[in-house]
Write a protein that holds these residues in place. Structure first.
Motif, PDB file in Angstrom:
ATOM      1  N   THR A 107       0.857  -1.187   0.000  1.00  0.00           N
ATOM      2  CA  THR A 107       0.000   0.000   0.000  1.00  0.00           C
ATOM      3  C   THR A 107       0.887   1.229   0.000  1.00  0.00           C
ATOM      4  O   THR A 107       1.900   1.273   0.693  1.00  0.00           O
ATOM      5  CB  THR A 107      -0.913   0.017   1.243  1.00  0.00           C
ATOM      6  N   VAL A 144      -4.427   7.077   1.482  1.00  0.00           N
ATOM      7  CA  VAL A 144      -4.048   5.932   0.663  1.00  0.00           C
ATOM      8  C   VAL A 144      -4.041   6.380  -0.790  1.00  0.00           C
ATOM      9  O   VAL A 144      -5.041   6.876  -1.298  1.00  0.00           O
ATOM     10  CB  VAL A 144      -5.024   4.759   0.851  1.00  0.00           C
ATOM     11  N   TRP A 157      -3.082   0.676  -3.863  1.00  0.00           N
ATOM     12  CA  TRP A 157      -2.705  -0.567  -3.213  1.00  0.00           C
ATOM     13  C   TRP A 157      -2.595  -1.670  -4.244  1.00  0.00           C
ATOM     14  O   TRP A 157      -3.078  -1.555  -5.359  1.00  0.00           O
ATOM     15  CB  TRP A 157      -3.717  -0.943  -2.138  1.00  0.00           C
ATOM     16  N   SER A 178      -4.666  -6.192  -2.351  1.00  0.00           N
ATOM     17  CA  SER A 178      -5.794  -6.083  -1.418  1.00  0.00           C
ATOM     18  C   SER A 178      -7.041  -5.739  -2.209  1.00  0.00           C
ATOM     19  O   SER A 178      -6.967  -5.037  -3.220  1.00  0.00           O
ATOM     20  CB  SER A 178      -5.558  -4.975  -0.384  1.00  0.00           C
ATOM     21  N   ILE A 235      -9.434  -2.442   1.890  1.00  0.00           N
ATOM     22  CA  ILE A 235      -8.996  -1.063   2.121  1.00  0.00           C
ATOM     23  C   ILE A 235     -10.034  -0.301   2.933  1.00  0.00           C
ATOM     24  O   ILE A 235      -9.694   0.445   3.861  1.00  0.00           O
ATOM     25  CB  ILE A 235      -8.681  -0.353   0.783  1.00  0.00           C
ATOM     26  N   TYR A 241      -9.759  -1.509   6.443  1.00  0.00           N
ATOM     27  CA  TYR A 241      -8.538  -0.999   7.076  1.00  0.00           C
ATOM     28  C   TYR A 241      -8.701   0.460   7.493  1.00  0.00           C
ATOM     29  O   TYR A 241      -8.172   0.878   8.528  1.00  0.00           O
ATOM     30  CB  TYR A 241      -7.331  -1.142   6.143  1.00  0.00           C
ATOM     31  N   SER A 242      -9.429   1.236   6.716  1.00  0.00           N
ATOM     32  CA  SER A 242      -9.575   2.658   7.038  1.00  0.00           C
ATOM     33  C   SER A 242     -10.198   2.847   8.426  1.00  0.00           C
ATOM     34  O   SER A 242      -9.933   3.844   9.086  1.00  0.00           O
ATOM     35  CB  SER A 242     -10.387   3.381   5.968  1.00  0.00           C
TER      36      SER A 242
END
Length: 87
Positions: free
Chosen positions: A37, A50, A53, A56, A61, A64-65
Motif C-alpha cells: 500500500t 491511501v 494498493w 488487497s 482497504i 482498514y480505514s
C-alpha cells in the motif's frame, strides 16, 4: 526485475499517477509480499491518505480505514522524520 527497473517505474508513476499500482505490483514481486500500500502522510494534519494498493481488495482497504487510527505501523510512522520509508 532489477533495482533500476523499479526506479524507472517510480519515475513513470510520478508523471502518471495511475502507474503507482504498476510499481507496487512489481515491488510486491521483488520482495515476495502478498500486499503493498502506498500512503502519503500529511504532517500538518497528522493524517494518512491511501494513494493506491496492490494485492488487497477494495473491501480490505475500506475495512482498514476503520482500523488505521490504531494501527501500530501508523503510530510508528507518526514519529518519523520527513523522507523516512517504512517497510
Amino acid at each position: 526485475m532489477h533495482r533500476e527497473d523499479l526506479i524507472g517505474l517510480i519515475y513513470d508513476a510520478v508523471g502518471e499517477t495511475s502507474k503507482w499500482r504498476v510499481f507496487l505490483d512489481a515491488l510486491r514481486g521483488e520482495v515476495n509480499a502478498d500486499r503493498a500500500t502506498f500512503f502519503i502522510r500529511d504532517v500538518l494534519r497528522d493524517t494518512f491518505t491511501v494513494v493506491t494498493w496492490s494485492g488487497s481488495s477494495d473491501e480490505d482497504i475500506v475495512a482498514y480505514s476503520q482500523y488505521a487510527a490504531v494501527d501500530p505501523w501508523n503510530q510508528k510512522a507518526l514519529h518519523q522524520k520527513e523522507g523516512v520509508v517504512l517497510i
